[in-house]
Design an enzyme around this catalytic site. Structure first.
Site, mmCIF file in Angstrom:
data_model
loop_
_atom_site.group_PDB
_atom_site.id
_atom_site.type_symbol
_atom_site.label_atom_id
_atom_site.label_comp_id
_atom_site.label_asym_id
_atom_site.label_seq_id
_atom_site.Cartn_x
_atom_site.Cartn_y
_atom_site.Cartn_z
ATOM 1 N N ALA A 133 0.978 -1.102 -0.097
ATOM 2 C CA ALA A 133 0.193 0.096 -0.067
ATOM 3 C C ALA A 133 1.047 1.155 -0.021
ATOM 4 O O ALA A 133 1.999 1.281 0.369
ATOM 5 C CB ALA A 133 -0.714 -0.077 1.154
ATOM 6 N N GLY A 162 0.561 -4.981 0.922
ATOM 7 C CA GLY A 162 -0.506 -5.019 0.028
ATOM 8 C C GLY A 162 -0.166 -5.701 -1.335
ATOM 9 O O GLY A 162 -1.202 -6.374 -2.048
ATOM 10 N N GLU A 169 -0.656 -9.358 -0.844
ATOM 11 C CA GLU A 169 -2.106 -9.595 -0.784
ATOM 12 C C GLU A 169 -2.691 -9.530 -1.987
ATOM 13 O O GLU A 169 -3.755 -10.064 -2.202
ATOM 14 C CB GLU A 169 -2.648 -8.577 0.243
ATOM 15 C CG GLU A 169 -2.038 -8.835 1.917
ATOM 16 C CD GLU A 169 -2.330 -7.864 2.448
ATOM 17 O OE1 GLU A 169 -1.999 -6.481 2.635
ATOM 18 O OE2 GLU A 169 -2.851 -8.281 3.592
ATOM 19 N N GLU A 223 4.524 -5.340 7.097
ATOM 20 C CA GLU A 223 3.571 -4.408 7.745
ATOM 21 C C GLU A 223 4.025 -3.991 9.076
ATOM 22 O O GLU A 223 3.973 -2.897 9.789
ATOM 23 C CB GLU A 223 2.239 -4.656 7.547
ATOM 24 C CG GLU A 223 1.420 -4.554 6.494
ATOM 25 C CD GLU A 223 1.632 -5.730 5.761
ATOM 26 O OE1 GLU A 223 2.442 -6.525 5.918
ATOM 27 O OE2 GLU A 223 0.724 -5.775 4.737
HETATM 28 N N1 CO8 Z 1 4.543 3.338 -0.483
HETATM 29 C C1 CO8 Z 1 5.019 4.388 -0.934
HETATM 30 N N2 CO8 Z 1 6.322 4.635 -1.617
HETATM 31 C C2 CO8 Z 1 6.927 3.578 -1.612
HETATM 32 C C3 CO8 Z 1 6.394 2.190 -1.278
HETATM 33 C C4 CO8 Z 1 5.331 2.056 -0.683
HETATM 34 N N3 CO8 Z 1 4.840 1.051 0.016
HETATM 35 N N4 CO8 Z 1 7.623 1.305 -1.582
HETATM 36 C C5 CO8 Z 1 8.359 2.102 -2.116
HETATM 37 N N5 CO8 Z 1 8.124 3.399 -2.105
HETATM 38 C C6 CO8 Z 1 9.022 4.351 -3.059
HETATM 39 C C7 CO8 Z 1 10.348 4.845 -2.005
HETATM 40 O O1 CO8 Z 1 9.458 5.834 -1.239
HETATM 41 C C8 CO8 Z 1 11.055 5.555 -2.967
HETATM 42 O O2 CO8 Z 1 10.439 6.920 -3.377
HETATM 43 P P1 CO8 Z 1 11.246 8.343 -3.597
HETATM 44 O O3 CO8 Z 1 12.361 7.999 -4.610
HETATM 45 O O4 CO8 Z 1 10.355 9.269 -3.597
HETATM 46 O O5 CO8 Z 1 11.998 8.405 -2.086
HETATM 47 C C9 CO8 Z 1 10.925 4.887 -4.368
HETATM 48 O O6 CO8 Z 1 9.541 4.047 -4.041
HETATM 49 C C10 CO8 Z 1 11.958 3.868 -4.307
HETATM 50 O O7 CO8 Z 1 12.132 3.031 -3.403
HETATM 51 P P2 CO8 Z 1 13.251 2.737 -2.324
HETATM 52 O O8 CO8 Z 1 14.335 3.892 -2.688
HETATM 53 O O9 CO8 Z 1 12.897 2.243 -0.996
HETATM 54 O O10 CO8 Z 1 13.771 1.459 -3.139
HETATM 55 P P3 CO8 Z 1 14.890 0.181 -2.622
HETATM 56 O O11 CO8 Z 1 15.183 -0.526 -3.742
HETATM 57 O O12 CO8 Z 1 16.031 0.976 -2.035
HETATM 58 O O13 CO8 Z 1 13.840 -0.567 -1.663
HETATM 59 C C11 CO8 Z 1 11.902 -1.658 -1.024
HETATM 60 C C12 CO8 Z 1 12.767 -1.170 -2.155
HETATM 61 C C13 CO8 Z 1 12.808 -2.865 -0.102
HETATM 62 C C14 CO8 Z 1 10.759 -2.546 -1.603
HETATM 63 C C15 CO8 Z 1 11.573 -0.487 -0.086
HETATM 64 O O14 CO8 Z 1 11.032 0.192 -1.041
HETATM 65 C C16 CO8 Z 1 10.402 -0.629 0.911
HETATM 66 O O15 CO8 Z 1 10.898 -1.400 2.011
HETATM 67 N N6 CO8 Z 1 9.232 -0.382 0.605
HETATM 68 C C17 CO8 Z 1 8.252 -0.663 1.459
HETATM 69 C C18 CO8 Z 1 7.565 -1.794 1.572
HETATM 70 C C19 CO8 Z 1 6.395 -1.941 2.443
HETATM 71 O O16 CO8 Z 1 6.632 -1.959 3.815
HETATM 72 N N7 CO8 Z 1 5.219 -2.465 2.294
HETATM 73 C C20 CO8 Z 1 4.178 -2.561 2.811
HETATM 74 C C21 CO8 Z 1 3.332 -1.489 3.100
HETATM 75 S S1 CO8 Z 1 2.120 -1.434 4.172
HETATM 76 C C22 CO8 Z 1 0.777 -2.378 3.546
HETATM 77 O O17 CO8 Z 1 0.966 -2.877 2.300
HETATM 78 C C23 CO8 Z 1 -0.624 -2.535 4.446
HETATM 79 C C24 CO8 Z 1 -1.201 -3.389 3.452
HETATM 80 C C25 CO8 Z 1 -2.840 -2.701 3.564
HETATM 81 C C26 CO8 Z 1 -3.631 -3.400 2.326
HETATM 82 C C27 CO8 Z 1 -3.233 -2.944 1.180
HETATM 83 C C28 CO8 Z 1 -4.048 -1.718 0.770
HETATM 84 C C29 CO8 Z 1 -3.714 -1.103 -0.877
#
Ligand code: CO8
Length: 258
Positions: free
Chosen positions: A66, A109, A112, A132
């Site tokens: 998400a 998400g 999921e 999460e």
């Molecule tokens: N949300 C918003 N932006 C994101 C997300 C995200 N989940 N994941 C990555 N991005 C963005 C980063 O902020 C970054 O943006 P910017 O360039 O503006 O800083 C860009 O994408 C690239 O990301 P990274 O620089 O972090 O890239 P890396 O290659 O270093 O890392 C990862 C990749 C490991 C995937 C890392 O981005 C990460 O950990 N992302 C978050 C993963 C996460 O925690 N996901 C769970 C989110 S919570 C959730 O899903 C709740 C579920 C609820 C149901 C779903 C409803 C829709």
């Protein structure tokens, strides 16, 4: 087809292909994307020309969860009163089969979403997880339920409680994905499977999906009874007569409802 801000939508024969397209955010699922996704799924589901749907992302990320930036300021009242995650029910309620073709990250998400589909085909670089807990929240779109049904309690507990990510080979061993393929052949393999499905009579395909899914929400004996009644009903169809005649006459069947 119409243009979407967060998706690329194409038709390849009888297959509807939806490519998540927010590469700069690693295909984070914001409300616009989820809304558009539901809209397209509804269109494909109703379209008699379409027999199977593929959802895919980019090479680096299927969907990294998400959109955290969008969720950050949400209040629980807002989340509850707007039924924040209800669109996920639309995905699971789609009656035609959906193949998730996953390369790169399928986290939170994103995992999921893949699990709401019917078949997960993974590229060798796919990574699955429910991270999460790192954000002070928990899975909210079926993660604790669907992951447990797919991989069993011990692994689901570990993944959800520690946030550990699982690579494609482990996901295959754990029965989360049906197959692992090289990244460069993911699209072709997904299309091959989808085309095969879409060439069968649509009503049969939908009944098989419904019957398998029924097994998850009922007892074995009710599931078996449900399956049997659907099986009986197929003997009232032209495609059953054609399919069996073609076998006996040693020729390819010419199905009607496809
Ligand atoms: N949300 C918003 N932006 C994101 C997300 C995200 N989940 N994941 C990555 N991005 C963005 C980063 O902020 C970054 O943006 P910017 O360039 O503006 O800083 C860009 O994408 C690239 O990301 P990274 O620089 O972090 O890239 P890396 O290659 O270093 O890392 C990862 C990749 C490991 C995937 C890392 O981005 C990460 O950990 N992302 C978050 C993963 C996460 O925690 N996901 C769970 C989110 S919570 C959730 O899903 C709740 C579920 C609820 C149901 C779903 C409803 C829709």
């Amino acid at each position: 087809t119409k243009e979407y801000a967060t998706l690329i939508v194409t038709r390849e024969g009888k297959v509807g292909v939806i490519t998540l397209n927010r590469p700069k955010a690693l295909n984070a699922l914001n409300s616009q994307l989820v809304g558009e996704l539901c809209e397209v799924l509804n269109i494909f589901d109703k379209d008699p020309e379409i027999g199977c749907i593929v959802i895919t992302g980019g090479e680096k990320s299927f969907a990294a969860g998400a959109d955290i930036k969008e969720m950050q300021s949400k209040t629980s009242v807002e989340a509850y009163s707007t039924a924040f995650l209800a669109p996920y029910d639309t995905i699971a309620a789609t009656r035609k089969p959906i193949i998730a073709a996953v390369a790169g990250y399928a986290l939170g998400g994103g995992c999921e979403l893949a699990m709401s589909c019917d078949i997960i085909l993974a590229a060798e670089n796919a990574v699955f997880g429910q991270p999460e807990i790192n954000l002070g929240i928990m899975p909210g779109a079926g993660g604790t339920q669907r992951l447990t049904r797919a991989v069993g309690k011990a692994k689901a507990m570990e993944l959800c409680l520690t946030g550990r990510q699982m690579r494609a080979d482990e996901a295959e061993r754990s029965n989360l994905v049906s197959r692992v393929v090289p990244v460069e052949s993911l699209h072709d393999e997904a299309m091959k499977a989808a085309t095969k499905i879409a060439d069968f009579p649509v009503h049969v395909v939908m009944m098989i999906k419904e019957s398998i899914n029924r097994g998850f929400v009922t007892t074995l004996s009710e599931g078996v009874r449900f399956e049997r009644n659907q099986f009986y009903s197929l003997f009232a169809t032209e495609d059953q007569k054609e399919g069996m005649a073609a076998f006996i006459e040693k020729r390819k069947p010419q199905f009607k409802n496809r």
